[in-house]
Scaffold this motif. Structure first.
Motif, PDB file in Angstrom:
ATOM      1  N   PRO A  69      93.696  77.847  81.507  1.00  0.00           N
ATOM      2  CA  PRO A  69      92.589  77.540  80.288  1.00  0.00           C
ATOM      3  C   PRO A  69      91.840  76.389  80.539  1.00  0.00           C
ATOM      4  N   VAL A  70      92.243  75.548  81.400  1.00  0.00           N
ATOM      5  CA  VAL A  70      91.476  74.308  81.793  1.00  0.00           C
ATOM      6  C   VAL A  70      91.568  74.350  83.255  1.00  0.00           C
ATOM      7  N   PHE A  71      90.466  74.223  84.066  1.00  0.00           N
ATOM      8  CA  PHE A  71      90.152  74.244  85.377  1.00  0.00           C
ATOM      9  C   PHE A  71      89.470  73.164  85.696  1.00  0.00           C
ATOM     10  N   CYS A  77      92.440  64.584  96.098  1.00  0.00           N
ATOM     11  CA  CYS A  77      93.171  63.115  95.713  1.00  0.00           C
ATOM     12  C   CYS A  77      93.085  62.918  94.408  1.00  0.00           C
ATOM     13  N   VAL A  78      92.379  63.865  93.551  1.00  0.00           N
ATOM     14  CA  VAL A  78      92.192  63.600  92.116  1.00  0.00           C
ATOM     15  C   VAL A  78      93.448  64.269  91.351  1.00  0.00           C
ATOM     16  N   HIS A  79      94.215  63.699  90.735  1.00  0.00           N
ATOM     17  CA  HIS A  79      95.473  64.232  89.715  1.00  0.00           C
ATOM     18  C   HIS A  79      94.829  64.480  88.597  1.00  0.00           C
ATOM     19  N   ALA A  80      95.299  65.581  87.830  1.00  0.00           N
ATOM     20  CA  ALA A  80      94.821  65.927  86.504  1.00  0.00           C
ATOM     21  C   ALA A  80      96.040  66.717  85.760  1.00  0.00           C
ATOM     22  N   THR A  81      95.955  66.106  84.507  1.00  0.00           N
ATOM     23  CA  THR A  81      97.102  66.520  83.584  1.00  0.00           C
ATOM     24  C   THR A  81      96.221  66.864  82.096  1.00  0.00           C
ATOM     25  N   VAL A  82      96.858  67.891  81.623  1.00  0.00           N
ATOM     26  CA  VAL A  82      96.163  68.431  80.381  1.00  0.00           C
ATOM     27  C   VAL A  82      97.141  68.524  79.319  1.00  0.00           C
ATOM     28  N   MET A  83      96.925  67.907  78.229  1.00  0.00           N
ATOM     29  CA  MET A  83      97.670  67.890  77.117  1.00  0.00           C
ATOM     30  C   MET A  83      96.891  68.166  75.533  1.00  0.00           C
ATOM     31  N   ALA A  93      90.088  66.853  63.369  1.00  0.00           N
ATOM     32  CA  ALA A  93      90.230  67.858  64.616  1.00  0.00           C
ATOM     33  C   ALA A  93      91.475  67.655  65.459  1.00  0.00           C
ATOM     34  N   GLU A  94      91.821  68.599  65.995  1.00  0.00           N
ATOM     35  CA  GLU A  94      92.879  68.405  67.196  1.00  0.00           C
ATOM     36  C   GLU A  94      91.989  68.202  68.367  1.00  0.00           C
ATOM     37  N   ARG A  95      92.807  67.520  69.588  1.00  0.00           N
ATOM     38  CA  ARG A  95      91.925  67.314  70.870  1.00  0.00           C
ATOM     39  C   ARG A  95      92.661  67.799  71.965  1.00  0.00           C
ATOM     40  N   LEU A  96      91.896  68.213  72.958  1.00  0.00           N
ATOM     41  CA  LEU A  96      92.332  68.551  74.129  1.00  0.00           C
ATOM     42  C   LEU A  96      92.206  67.115  75.139  1.00  0.00           C
ATOM     43  N   VAL A  97      93.297  66.792  75.825  1.00  0.00           N
ATOM     44  CA  VAL A  97      93.297  65.344  76.718  1.00  0.00           C
ATOM     45  C   VAL A  97      93.092  65.713  78.064  1.00  0.00           C
ATOM     46  N   VAL A  98      92.291  65.456  78.919  1.00  0.00           N
ATOM     47  CA  VAL A  98      92.494  65.632  80.344  1.00  0.00           C
ATOM     48  C   VAL A  98      92.509  64.379  80.947  1.00  0.00           C
ATOM     49  N   HIS A  99      93.568  63.788  81.480  1.00  0.00           N
ATOM     50  CA  HIS A  99      93.722  62.622  82.203  1.00  0.00           C
ATOM     51  C   HIS A  99      93.446  62.681  83.730  1.00  0.00           C
ATOM     52  N   LEU A 100      92.494  62.139  84.134  1.00  0.00           N
ATOM     53  CA  LEU A 100      92.104  62.152  85.550  1.00  0.00           C
ATOM     54  C   LEU A 100      92.565  60.978  86.480  1.00  0.00           C
ATOM     55  N   PHE A 101      93.097  61.008  87.342  1.00  0.00           N
ATOM     56  CA  PHE A 101      93.630  59.862  88.202  1.00  0.00           C
ATOM     57  C   PHE A 101      93.186  60.025  89.642  1.00  0.00           C
ATOM     58  N   PRO A 165      80.502  62.230  85.719  1.00  0.00           N
ATOM     59  CA  PRO A 165      79.916  61.758  86.548  1.00  0.00           C
ATOM     60  C   PRO A 165      80.402  60.692  87.638  1.00  0.00           C
ATOM     61  N   GLN A 166      81.673  59.846  87.284  1.00  0.00           N
ATOM     62  CA  GLN A 166      82.043  59.212  88.109  1.00  0.00           C
ATOM     63  C   GLN A 166      83.517  58.920  87.751  1.00  0.00           C
ATOM     64  N   LEU A 167      84.116  58.897  88.697  1.00  0.00           N
ATOM     65  CA  LEU A 167      85.707  58.610  88.567  1.00  0.00           C
ATOM     66  C   LEU A 167      86.211  57.539  89.474  1.00  0.00           C
ATOM     67  N   ASP A 168      86.309  56.436  88.926  1.00  0.00           N
ATOM     68  CA  ASP A 168      86.854  55.263  89.615  1.00  0.00           C
ATOM     69  C   ASP A 168      88.488  55.242  89.851  1.00  0.00           C
ATOM     70  N   ILE A 169      89.275  54.620  88.871  1.00  0.00           N
ATOM     71  CA  ILE A 169      90.659  54.957  89.235  1.00  0.00           C
ATOM     72  C   ILE A 169      91.094  56.133  88.084  1.00  0.00           C
ATOM     73  N   HIS A 170      90.680  55.699  86.802  1.00  0.00           N
ATOM     74  CA  HIS A 170      91.198  56.800  85.921  1.00  0.00           C
ATOM     75  C   HIS A 170      90.418  56.797  84.804  1.00  0.00           C
ATOM     76  N   THR A 171      90.666  57.959  83.946  1.00  0.00           N
ATOM     77  CA  THR A 171      89.865  58.212  82.778  1.00  0.00           C
ATOM     78  C   THR A 171      90.355  59.298  81.998  1.00  0.00           C
ATOM     79  N   LEU A 172      89.993  59.286  80.742  1.00  0.00           N
ATOM     80  CA  LEU A 172      90.673  60.479  79.601  1.00  0.00           C
ATOM     81  C   LEU A 172      89.308  61.210  79.521  1.00  0.00           C
ATOM     82  N   VAL A 173      89.235  62.291  79.536  1.00  0.00           N
ATOM     83  CA  VAL A 173      88.466  63.396  78.881  1.00  0.00           C
ATOM     84  C   VAL A 173      89.047  63.799  77.711  1.00  0.00           C
ATOM     85  N   VAL A 174      88.039  63.477  76.469  1.00  0.00           N
ATOM     86  CA  VAL A 174      88.695  63.714  75.201  1.00  0.00           C
ATOM     87  C   VAL A 174      87.654  64.786  74.711  1.00  0.00           C
ATOM     88  N   ALA A 175      88.472  65.854  74.426  1.00  0.00           N
ATOM     89  CA  ALA A 175      87.478  67.155  74.047  1.00  0.00           C
ATOM     90  C   ALA A 175      87.982  67.438  72.578  1.00  0.00           C
TER      91      ALA A 175
END
Length: 177
Positions: A69-71, A77-83, A93-101, A165-175
């Motif tokens: 459902p999320v690709f 080297c990028v770790h991704a988790t989805v919740m 609204a509910e949210r999908l959060v993708v944590h990128l490290f 566009p750019q991931l330094d150390i970590h970010t959260l994608v909040v949808a």
């Protein structure tokens, strides 16, 4: 019936040794399964070799009943988790959060895992990470946290795609759904 050997290994490191099944894929009814003859558990936990990661990734993708459902398309080297965050936002609204490290480590994890000091000499940014959310999701807004930056959504037959566009150390994608 419904099984095939997709990789083999040799019992001995001698010429002419018989090949034995190492990875077997099979189907039963509507189900699919992949068996690994070698234990990847402890070795994979301590040393995540790229070929083991790719073998597990491809096995899971093949055995799954449908695309994920999320690709996330990014370097390994990028770790991704989805919740799914069921706590509603102020807008309701509910949210999908993708944590990128970004685990790119220029020290090359030089010590044994128990002795490796978690130091980062420098940050090497990873650019243009693509995330595709399946067509079952309809979003009101997508943004990055803690940056607070809005992300443009691209709509297509496979769902909604965004580009970080750019991931330094970590970010959260909040949808926001």
């Amino acid at each position: 019936a419904g099984r095939q050997t997709v990789a083999t290994m040799h019992a001995k490191f001698t010429a002419g040794a018989p090949a034995m099944p190492a990875v077997v894929a099979g189907t039963f009814g509507k189900g699919r399964v992949v068996y690994f003859a070698a234990g990847l558990d402890a070795a994979y936990y301590s040393y995540a070799y790229p070929y083991q990661r790719l073998a597990l990734k491809h096995a899971a993708e093949w055995a799954a009943a449908s695309p994920p459902p999320v690709f996330v398309k990014a370097p390994m080297c990028v770790h991704a988790t989805v919740m799914r965050q069921s706590k509603r936002t102020a807008a309701g609204a509910e949210r999908l959060v993708v944590h990128l490290f970004n685990d790119l480590n220029t020290t090359a994890h030089h010590a044994l895992p128990a002795d490796d000091v978690p130091l980062r000499e420098e940050t090497v940014p990873i650019r243009d990470i693509r995330i595709t959310f399946g067509p079952q999701y309809k979003f009101r807004r997508v943004h990055l946290e803690p940056e607070g930056r809005e992300i443009e959504m691209q709509f297509g037959p496979d769902g909604t795609t965004i580009v970080v566009p750019q991931l330094d150390i970590h970010t959260l994608v909040v949808a926001e759904l």
